[in-house]
Design a protein around this motif. Structure first.
Motif: not given
Length: 128
Positions: A17-28
């Motif tokens: 979940f943390t990894e997904s949130m990190y990816v979403l927050a830093n998505e281009p």
């Protein structure tokens, strides 16, 4: 053991979940959105600064032109000392010549023959 398995599963889910949130927050696309927001907020101020700078540049160019023109005028005035000396000399010569003319006319009036007068009080001198 079940408790440890449960904690392990919870930990994995939490990490995912943390990894997904990190990816979403830093998505281009999110980064581009944030960049767009920043540009939208700061662009009017930057445009105003640019306008102000252009105005100051025009004023500075005008002032520089005025100073350069004044400097060239002062330099030409410094070089005109010779001309003023010539004018002074010519004026002195003219005054001297005028005084000589006045003096010679005064002598002529005194040397004119006052003995020959016509009726009416006019003097008559030969050659006039």
């Amino acid at each position: 053991m079940e408790d440890q398995e449960m904690q392990l599963k919870v930990r994995r889910v939490s990490d995912k979940f943390t990894e997904s949130m990190y990816v979403l927050a830093n998505e281009p696309s999110v980064a581009l959105y944030r960049l767009q927001e920043h540009v939208r907020r700061s662009l009017p101020e930057l445009v105003q600064h640019k306008t102000d700078m252009q105005s100051w540049e025009e004023q500075s160019q005008g002032a520089i032109y005025s100073v350069e023109y004044a400097c060239s005028a002062v330099k030409s005035m410094a070089n005109s000392g010779l001309y003023f000396k010539n004018v002074d000399s010519l004026l002195r010569q003219a005054i001297s010549m005028k005084e000589q003319i006045n003096n010679s006319q005064g002598r002529r009036k005194r040397t004119v023959d006052p003995g020959v007068l016509k009726e009416g009080g006019e003097s008559h001198s030969p050659g006039m």
